[in-house]
Design a protein around this motif. Sequence first.
Motif, mmCIF file in Angstrom:
data_model
loop_
_atom_site.group_PDB
_atom_site.id
_atom_site.type_symbol
_atom_site.label_atom_id
_atom_site.label_comp_id
_atom_site.label_asym_id
_atom_site.label_seq_id
_atom_site.Cartn_x
_atom_site.Cartn_y
_atom_site.Cartn_z
ATOM 1 N N LEU A 1 -39.466 -11.716 -36.014
ATOM 2 C CA LEU A 1 -41.076 -10.593 -36.598
ATOM 3 C C LEU A 1 -41.797 -11.784 -38.122
ATOM 4 O O LEU A 1 -41.183 -12.781 -38.686
ATOM 5 C CB LEU A 1 -41.016 -9.668 -37.384
ATOM 6 C CG LEU A 1 -40.614 -8.842 -36.756
ATOM 7 C CD1 LEU A 1 -40.470 -6.597 -37.389
ATOM 8 C CD2 LEU A 1 -41.346 -8.213 -34.765
ATOM 9 N N VAL B 1 -45.635 -4.657 -37.953
ATOM 10 C CA VAL B 1 -45.015 -3.821 -37.145
ATOM 11 C C VAL B 1 -43.625 -3.362 -37.527
ATOM 12 O O VAL B 1 -42.562 -3.456 -38.183
ATOM 13 C CB VAL B 1 -44.337 -5.340 -36.515
ATOM 14 C CG1 VAL B 1 -43.288 -4.824 -35.255
ATOM 15 C CG2 VAL B 1 -45.493 -5.950 -35.870
ATOM 16 N N GLN B 2 -43.407 -1.787 -36.960
ATOM 17 C CA GLN B 2 -41.685 -1.078 -38.235
ATOM 18 C C GLN B 2 -41.180 -1.016 -36.357
ATOM 19 O O GLN B 2 -41.382 -0.970 -34.977
ATOM 20 C CB GLN B 2 -42.576 0.164 -37.453
ATOM 21 C CG GLN B 2 -43.602 0.406 -38.816
ATOM 22 C CD GLN B 2 -43.684 1.874 -39.339
ATOM 23 O OE1 GLN B 2 -43.562 2.796 -38.294
ATOM 24 N NE2 GLN B 2 -44.431 1.571 -40.793
ATOM 25 N N GLN C 1 -42.123 -11.427 -32.313
ATOM 26 C CA GLN C 1 -43.107 -11.948 -32.196
ATOM 27 C C GLN C 1 -43.921 -13.110 -31.903
ATOM 28 O O GLN C 1 -43.325 -13.927 -33.393
ATOM 29 C CB GLN C 1 -43.788 -11.267 -33.863
ATOM 30 C CG GLN C 1 -45.041 -11.385 -33.701
ATOM 31 C CD GLN C 1 -46.320 -10.510 -34.691
ATOM 32 O OE1 GLN C 1 -44.532 -9.914 -36.198
ATOM 33 N NE2 GLN C 1 -47.238 -9.869 -35.025
ATOM 34 N N THR D 1 -48.478 -11.720 -30.897
ATOM 35 C CA THR D 1 -47.758 -11.077 -30.530
ATOM 36 C C THR D 1 -46.676 -9.667 -30.448
ATOM 37 O O THR D 1 -45.800 -10.688 -30.077
ATOM 38 C CB THR D 1 -48.300 -10.941 -28.810
ATOM 39 O OG1 THR D 1 -49.741 -11.612 -28.658
ATOM 40 C CG2 THR D 1 -48.244 -10.486 -27.265
ATOM 41 N N LEU D 2 -46.612 -8.885 -29.947
ATOM 42 C CA LEU D 2 -45.198 -8.812 -30.400
ATOM 43 C C LEU D 2 -44.183 -8.198 -29.277
ATOM 44 O O LEU D 2 -45.591 -7.378 -28.039
ATOM 45 C CB LEU D 2 -45.339 -7.074 -30.801
ATOM 46 C CG LEU D 2 -44.170 -5.826 -30.866
ATOM 47 C CD1 LEU D 2 -42.889 -7.137 -32.020
ATOM 48 C CD2 LEU D 2 -44.034 -5.355 -31.517
ATOM 49 N N PRO E 1 -51.016 -6.462 -32.764
ATOM 50 C CA PRO E 1 -51.473 -5.364 -32.909
ATOM 51 C C PRO E 1 -52.269 -5.211 -33.232
ATOM 52 O O PRO E 1 -53.667 -5.845 -33.210
ATOM 53 C CB PRO E 1 -50.219 -6.055 -34.668
ATOM 54 C CG PRO E 1 -49.169 -6.953 -33.694
ATOM 55 C CD PRO E 1 -49.379 -7.549 -32.680
ATOM 56 N N SER F 1 -46.230 5.361 -31.581
ATOM 57 C CA SER F 1 -44.985 4.376 -31.166
ATOM 58 C C SER F 1 -44.661 4.634 -29.478
ATOM 59 O O SER F 1 -44.795 5.394 -28.721
ATOM 60 C CB SER F 1 -44.043 4.727 -32.084
ATOM 61 O OG SER F 1 -44.711 5.802 -33.628
ATOM 62 N N LEU G 1 -40.714 0.718 -31.468
ATOM 63 C CA LEU G 1 -41.402 0.095 -31.451
ATOM 64 C C LEU G 1 -42.602 1.078 -32.323
ATOM 65 O O LEU G 1 -42.950 2.190 -31.524
ATOM 66 C CB LEU G 1 -42.208 -1.326 -30.163
ATOM 67 C CG LEU G 1 -40.993 -1.861 -30.071
ATOM 68 C CD1 LEU G 1 -41.454 -2.125 -28.735
ATOM 69 C CD2 LEU G 1 -40.447 -2.855 -30.910
ATOM 70 N N ASN G 2 -43.612 0.728 -33.295
ATOM 71 C CA ASN G 2 -44.903 0.948 -33.586
ATOM 72 C C ASN G 2 -45.420 -0.471 -34.001
ATOM 73 O O ASN G 2 -44.871 -1.280 -34.816
ATOM 74 C CB ASN G 2 -44.690 2.115 -34.790
ATOM 75 C CG ASN G 2 -45.850 2.945 -34.875
ATOM 76 O OD1 ASN G 2 -46.895 1.652 -35.949
ATOM 77 N ND2 ASN G 2 -46.641 3.648 -34.425
ATOM 78 N N TRP G 3 -46.557 -0.519 -33.611
ATOM 79 C CA TRP G 3 -47.754 -1.771 -34.089
ATOM 80 C C TRP G 3 -49.291 -1.481 -34.509
ATOM 81 O O TRP G 3 -50.317 -2.290 -34.932
ATOM 82 C CB TRP G 3 -47.770 -2.823 -32.805
ATOM 83 C CG TRP G 3 -48.053 -2.499 -30.856
ATOM 84 C CD1 TRP G 3 -49.300 -2.868 -31.310
ATOM 85 C CD2 TRP G 3 -47.495 -1.734 -30.395
ATOM 86 N NE1 TRP G 3 -49.997 -2.023 -30.114
ATOM 87 C CE2 TRP G 3 -48.778 -1.631 -29.593
ATOM 88 C CE3 TRP G 3 -46.027 -1.546 -30.140
ATOM 89 C CZ2 TRP G 3 -48.041 -0.719 -28.715
ATOM 90 C CZ3 TRP G 3 -45.692 -1.029 -29.407
ATOM 91 C CH2 TRP G 3 -46.752 -0.704 -28.521
ATOM 92 N N ASN G 4 -49.235 -0.448 -34.470
ATOM 93 C CA ASN G 4 -50.767 0.072 -34.755
ATOM 94 C C ASN G 4 -51.088 1.375 -36.050
ATOM 95 O O ASN G 4 -51.616 2.458 -35.921
ATOM 96 C CB ASN G 4 -51.594 0.216 -33.688
ATOM 97 C CG ASN G 4 -51.172 1.156 -32.788
ATOM 98 O OD1 ASN G 4 -50.161 2.245 -32.911
ATOM 99 N ND2 ASN G 4 -51.701 1.173 -31.243
#
Length: 397
Positions: free
Chosen positions: A171, A176-177, A200, A205-206, A272, A327, A394-397
Amino acid sequence: MVSATAAGAETAWEHREPSVLLVEDDPGDALLVEELVVDGAVKMRLRWVRSMTEAAEVLATETPDCVLLDLHLPDAHGLEAVSLVKGLAEEVAIVVLTGLAEEQTGLAAVAAGAQDYLVKGRVEPELFGRAVRYAIQRKQTERAAVALQAGALQAQENARLERGLLPRPLLRAEGVQVVARYRPGRAQTLLGGDFYDIVQSADGTLHALIGDVSGHGPDEAALGVALRIAWRTLVLSGITGAQQMARLEELLMAERARDEVFATLVSLAAVPGEQRAHVVRAGHHGLLRRTGTDVDWVEVPGGPALGMVPGGAWWPTAELAVPAGTSVVLFTDGLFEGHVSRGTERLGEEGLLALAREEAGLEPEAFVDRLIERAESLAEARGGLADDVAVVHLNWN
């Protein structure tokens, strides 16, 4: 003072008659051995053959506890006889019978793999019984040590393969979680090919991947490692979508040990802050999408598993809506294919979704751990989850 282990061994021998194969061409010497068996405190089941040829016929169908071996047979002489018996029955203890002036030969036989030697004419019944018994126990100890070493080496190899299957997320920015878990199946010697990765790229971009190579074992695990590393390389090279899947399939076909081996996987790419993700699915099942306390099962359009239609497949890129605060959970089928009773019923996709909805209020780490824990608990009646499990939250927002 006698230890509990030693006392247990003594008790076991009191209730067991070891089987002994005597290989001796001299009837007089054979009679002496028979008398030692009769007069000894340890009862044995003795069988006498006169040559290595006859011994080979017996060892082809039977496995005695010990072979009493004369080194002067009509068809085998000296240490050659020891090597022949070891080749015929590696797990059998060998006690060599030598003449009065052949003590050095007896020592050489022990160095060559025999467990002990006895000098003809100098053996009392008690010493004879003890020598045979200890030779058998010594052989059992040797076999246990070899098995233990083999197990340790296999565990080390599995650990190396698992490290290759389970990378550290790469990352580049905050926001980003990621929660990633890997749980080996109950039969850890049957290492599976489950793998995942999170990268990442330079533009933020993830990218995430989860996959599963069919079958179990080191070949499948090594193929999973190769696919994961290839995927990361392709991502960092800017190759995504259907082209990425095609390159991975080429690798799978070149590296797989058998033509029937295939791999399912899901590759996800998201910027993200954006409320969407681009997903490519190759024969893999759906994913979970969590929004607040709600969880739904999503299965976007996809193509076949890698290796199922070599050179003739196409994998569309699907757009997945991921609203703010939502997520995405990727996982392998080991999470829902476990049995939920002693019968044939499995948890299944609907059962897993129900569990996920019950635990939806938990934080990401607790949610993933609880999901695996409950799937394992339900499968406990059948010995637990047999297959490996990989999960990426995953969580990106």
